[in-house]
Design a protein around this motif. Structure first.
Motif, PDB file in Angstrom:
ATOM      1  N   SER A  42       0.433   4.034   0.702  1.00 49.69           N
ATOM      2  CA  SER A  42      -0.184   5.332   1.530  1.00 49.69           C
ATOM      3  C   SER A  42      -1.114   4.251   2.082  1.00 49.69           C
ATOM      4  CB  SER A  42      -0.656   6.455   0.985  1.00 49.69           C
ATOM      5  OG  SER A  42      -2.321   6.550   0.648  1.00 49.69           O
ATOM      6  N   ASP A  60      -8.938   2.581   0.821  1.00 46.34           N
ATOM      7  CA  ASP A  60      -9.607   2.572  -0.021  1.00 46.34           C
ATOM      8  C   ASP A  60      -9.583   1.237  -0.394  1.00 46.34           C
ATOM      9  OD1 ASP A  60      -9.884   4.816   0.507  1.00 46.34           O
ATOM     10  OD2 ASP A  60      -8.415   5.726  -1.280  1.00 46.34           O
ATOM     11  N   ALA A  61      -8.479   0.265   0.187  1.00 43.99           N
ATOM     12  CA  ALA A  61      -8.289  -0.645  -0.250  1.00 43.99           C
ATOM     13  C   ALA A  61      -9.882  -1.737   0.468  1.00 43.99           C
ATOM     14  CB  ALA A  61      -6.799  -1.437  -0.560  1.00 43.99           C
ATOM     15  N   PHE A  74       1.092  -1.039  -0.119  1.00 38.85           N
ATOM     16  CA  PHE A  74      -0.178  -0.362   0.387  1.00 38.85           C
ATOM     17  C   PHE A  74       0.582   1.027  -0.104  1.00 38.85           C
ATOM     18  CE2 PHE A  74      -2.281  -3.509   2.245  1.00 38.85           C
ATOM     19  CZ  PHE A  74      -3.298  -3.792   0.919  1.00 38.85           C
ATOM     20  N   ASP A  97      -4.537   4.936   0.583  1.00 43.06           N
ATOM     21  CA  ASP A  97      -4.472   4.100   0.074  1.00 43.06           C
ATOM     22  C   ASP A  97      -5.210   2.067   0.862  1.00 43.06           C
ATOM     23  OD1 ASP A  97      -4.063   2.311  -2.621  1.00 43.06           O
ATOM     24  OD2 ASP A  97      -2.690   1.800  -1.856  1.00 43.06           O
TER      25      ASP A  97
END
Length: 199
Positions: free
Chosen positions: A48, A54-55, A46, A51
């Motif tokens: 950040s 979001d995942a 990832f 990120d």
């Protein structure tokens, strides 16, 4: 409260990190963490913390409806003041407020939570508080439930609330909105957390 540098988040740290960002829950550890760990094992890293969030939310959004509903249950009800994580307490204004929430607002919120859960069986009301007072959230909940604004601790009566079926578009929309707001809450939490320096 500290988070490790994002590049150091591996399978062994994923559960602890997500518990801080998304609230600890059984479904987080039994389903979300293993799913994201598979990505890490496959070599995906990832970029950040946003990120990673979001995942996580993208993965939750693919689950069947009962699993998603179980996931949002990991967040406390609006107005609860017991057994809150440090970050939930801050977000709900229970820790550092200029003036404590009046008891009539807390009583109203308890009733609104019960009304919401009767209207939307299997769901819990989740919203991105974003510094708003509990009184402001009570107004929002009343609007969602199409109720008059009031400080009544027991009106309308629970039995007057009509349950909405989980096969309906409105129920699914509420679930999807709640999952998105969990992600918004997690990203907001990042500003309250310190990320350790990479060694």
């Amino acid at each position: 409260m500290f988070l490790p540098p994002i590049q150091d988040v591996d399978e062994s740290k994923l559960g602890d990190v997500l518990s801080i960002l998304l609230e600890p829950s059984e479904i987080l550890h039994s389903t979300l963490v293993p799913g994201l760990a598979t990505s890490l094992e496959a070599g995906k890293r990832f970029a950040s913390y946003p990120d990673l969030i979001d995942a996580a939310i993208a993965q939750v959004s693919t689950w069947d409806l009962p699993l998603r509903a179980k996931f949002i249950e990991g967040h406390p009800r609006i107005g609860e003041s017991k057994n809150l994580s440090t970050l939930s307490a801050k977000e709900q204004g229970a820790a550092l407020t200029v003036a404590p929430t009046p008891p009539e607002v807390l009583a109203r919120l308890a009733h609104l939570n019960a009304c919401y859960e009767r209207c939307y069986p299997g769901l819990r009301y989740i919203t991105f508080v974003n510094g708003r007072s509990r009184a402001a959230i009570a107004l929002e909940m009343e609007d969602v439930l199409a109720m008059s604004h009031s400080l009544s601790p027991d009106r309308p009566l629970l039995e007057e609330m009509t349950p909405i079926g989980s096969n309906s578009d409105i129920w699914r929309h509420e679930l999807e909105r709640a999952v998105v707001d969990v992600g918004r809450i997690a990203k907001s939490r990042l500003s309250a957390l310190k990320i350790e320096e990479s060694s």
